[in-house]
Design an enzyme around this catalytic site. Structure first.
Site, PDB file in Angstrom:
ATOM      1  N   ALA A  48       0.787  -1.236   0.000  1.00 57.96           N
ATOM      2  CA  ALA A  48       0.000   0.000   0.000  1.00 57.96           C
ATOM      3  C   ALA A  48       0.830   1.304   0.000  1.00 57.96           C
ATOM      4  O   ALA A  48       0.655   2.153  -0.885  1.00 57.96           O
ATOM      5  CB  ALA A  48      -0.994  -0.035   1.157  1.00 57.96           C
ATOM      6  N   ASP A 235      -4.055  -2.566   3.879  1.00 56.95           N
ATOM      7  CA  ASP A 235      -4.212  -1.804   2.639  1.00 56.95           C
ATOM      8  C   ASP A 235      -5.211  -0.674   2.814  1.00 56.95           C
ATOM      9  O   ASP A 235      -5.089   0.359   2.189  1.00 56.95           O
ATOM     10  CB  ASP A 235      -4.602  -2.754   1.514  1.00 56.95           C
ATOM     11  CG  ASP A 235      -3.423  -3.628   1.168  1.00 56.95           C
ATOM     12  OD1 ASP A 235      -2.618  -3.224   0.330  1.00 56.95           O
ATOM     13  OD2 ASP A 235      -3.251  -4.689   1.819  1.00 56.95           O
TER      14      ASP A 235
HETATM   15  O1  MRU Z   1      -1.285  -7.022  -3.443  1.00 49.53           O
HETATM   16  P1  MRU Z   1      -0.176  -6.405  -2.653  1.00 49.53           P
HETATM   17  O2  MRU Z   1       1.081  -7.182  -2.701  1.00 49.53           O
HETATM   18  O3  MRU Z   1       0.010  -4.939  -3.021  1.00 49.53           O
HETATM   19  O4  MRU Z   1      -0.708  -6.451  -1.162  1.00 49.53           O
HETATM   20  C1  MRU Z   1       0.106  -6.018  -0.112  1.00 49.53           C
HETATM   21  C2  MRU Z   1      -0.486  -6.227   1.235  1.00 49.53           C
HETATM   22  O5  MRU Z   1      -1.546  -6.754   1.387  1.00 49.53           O
HETATM   23  C3  MRU Z   1       0.277  -5.682   2.387  1.00 49.53           C
HETATM   24  O6  MRU Z   1       0.042  -6.425   3.516  1.00 49.53           O
HETATM   25  C4  MRU Z   1      -0.172  -4.233   2.622  1.00 49.53           C
HETATM   26  O7  MRU Z   1      -0.064  -3.463   1.449  1.00 49.53           O
HETATM   27  C5  MRU Z   1       0.595  -3.569   3.699  1.00 49.53           C
HETATM   28  S1  MRU Z   1       2.272  -3.445   3.212  1.00 49.53           S
HETATM   29  C6  MRU Z   1       3.162  -2.345   3.897  1.00 49.53           C
END
Ligand code: MRU
Length: 343
Positions: A48, A235
């Protein structure tokens, strides 16, 4: 680790291509906003906070590339750029926070050249603020990690996902650097395998002992008393604390409650969306079913198999022991307490 997965080079973005990890460390140089749009959609950059920072730079790059005869024409064309960035991935609040800030800056009283410079400055500022927030939240969160514990985490939440320290993995790393003995169980995080490909890659670099497991093994290890706490990223966090995170997170939260294990969310306040009352309203990205029926391009199901692929799920706030932010550690009642720390 001085690794720089995401860098602004003045007129382009330098990016570590996360789809090539762990086997190859390939850096890309993106010079136009369309390349940033593809990089986000194809998950060359993901997580995110990193998506938010990349999106802001994408808008800056788009603005730099615009030719317009008037301020008005410039702003009309900039809208198309912003829309393209907004249409990449729907769930991460950080992307829309960054877009709102960039939009706001575009309204300053200046000519096109002045706005371009202001957009670059704002993107750089967003990057710096996310970096600082990750460091602060890692420090707060480390207080929750006791010496000798085994922590379960999901997806990837290190510096690849959030500039600076990362979120959940940043907390783990900070505690490790304090000299605490820690062991990590990392979920592989199907279908995109961010746990196996990215978290394992990061933990190996930090020399933190870890064990990779498939997502479905978490309950087994909890039931044997081998996991002391769960810590994951987010997210988007709704005003009441309900939290969207990588698919499979909800399952972990329910399992953790059943086993009396604390379940922590680590996220900067830029992930919190006070305009959204509860998790039900969080937009959940649906990705290509081929990510489920294939692994690394190789089919693992009969031809024509129908598959579902929601990229995130929502964990109701009642399963969340605490939310670790750069402004401190938040517990119930989330609504009241999140309102105090989120702008
Ligand atoms: O689909 P992604 O890889 O972008 O999903 C990432 C996540 O779900 C993480 O846990 C979230 O972004 C927090 S990361 C700092």
């Amino acid at each position: 680790v001085s690794m720089q997965p995401l860098q602004w080079l003045g007129n382009k973005v330098r990016l570590l291509d996360q789809t090539r990890l762990p086997h190859e460390e390939v850096y890309l140089e993106l010079t136009g906003y369309r390349e940033v749009v593809s990089a986000i959609t194809e998950m060359k950059v993901r997580g995110a906070p990193a998506i938010g920072v990349a999106g802001a730079y994408g808008i800056a790059l788009g603005a730099l590339g615009l030719k317009a005869d008037s301020r008005e024409e410039f702003l009309t064309k900039l809208k198309e750029v912003i829309q393209a960035i907004a249409d990449t991935r729907p769930t991460a609040r950080n992307l829309f926070m960054a877009i709102e800030r960039m939009q706001h800056v575009a309204e300053i009283d200046a000519d096109a050249e002045g706005i371009k410079q202001a957009l670059i400055d704002e993107a750089v500022k967003i990057h710096a603020e996310e970096t600082e927030a990750s460091q602060k939240l890692a420090r707060f969160g480390a207080d929750l990690i006791e010496n000798g514990v085994t922590v379960l985490t999901h997806c990837n939440t290190g510096p690849l996902a959030a500039p600076g320290y990362g979120t959940a993995l940043g907390v783990i790393k900070y505690a490790w650097e304090q000299g605490k003995k820690i062991r990590v169980f990392a979920d592989e995080s199907r279908p995109r395998l961010q746990g196996a490909r990215l978290t394992a890659w990061e933990l190996k670099q930090y020399k933190i002992p870890f064990t990779l497991i498939t997502d479905s093994m978490a309950g087994y290890f909890m039931s044997r008393g081998e996991i002391n706490c769960v810590i994951v990223g987010a997210d988007r966090i709704a005003a009441n604390g309900d939290t969207a995170n990588k698919i499979g997170t909800y399952t972990l939260a329910v399992l953790a409650q059943e086993h009396g294990i604390p379940f922590y969310i680590a996220a900067p306040t830029t992930t919190v969306d006070l305009k959204i009352a509860s998790g039900k309203e969080i937009p959940i990205e649906e990705r290509d079913p081929a990510e489920v029926t294939r692994i690394d391009g190789v089919s693992i199901a009969p031809e024509g198999t129908k598959a579902a692929n929601p990229a995130f799920d929502v964990t109701p706030h009642r399963y969340i022991t605490a939310i670790i932010t750069e402004s401190g550690i938040i517990k119930e009642p989330y609504l009241e307490r999140l309102k105090k720390i989120v702008l």
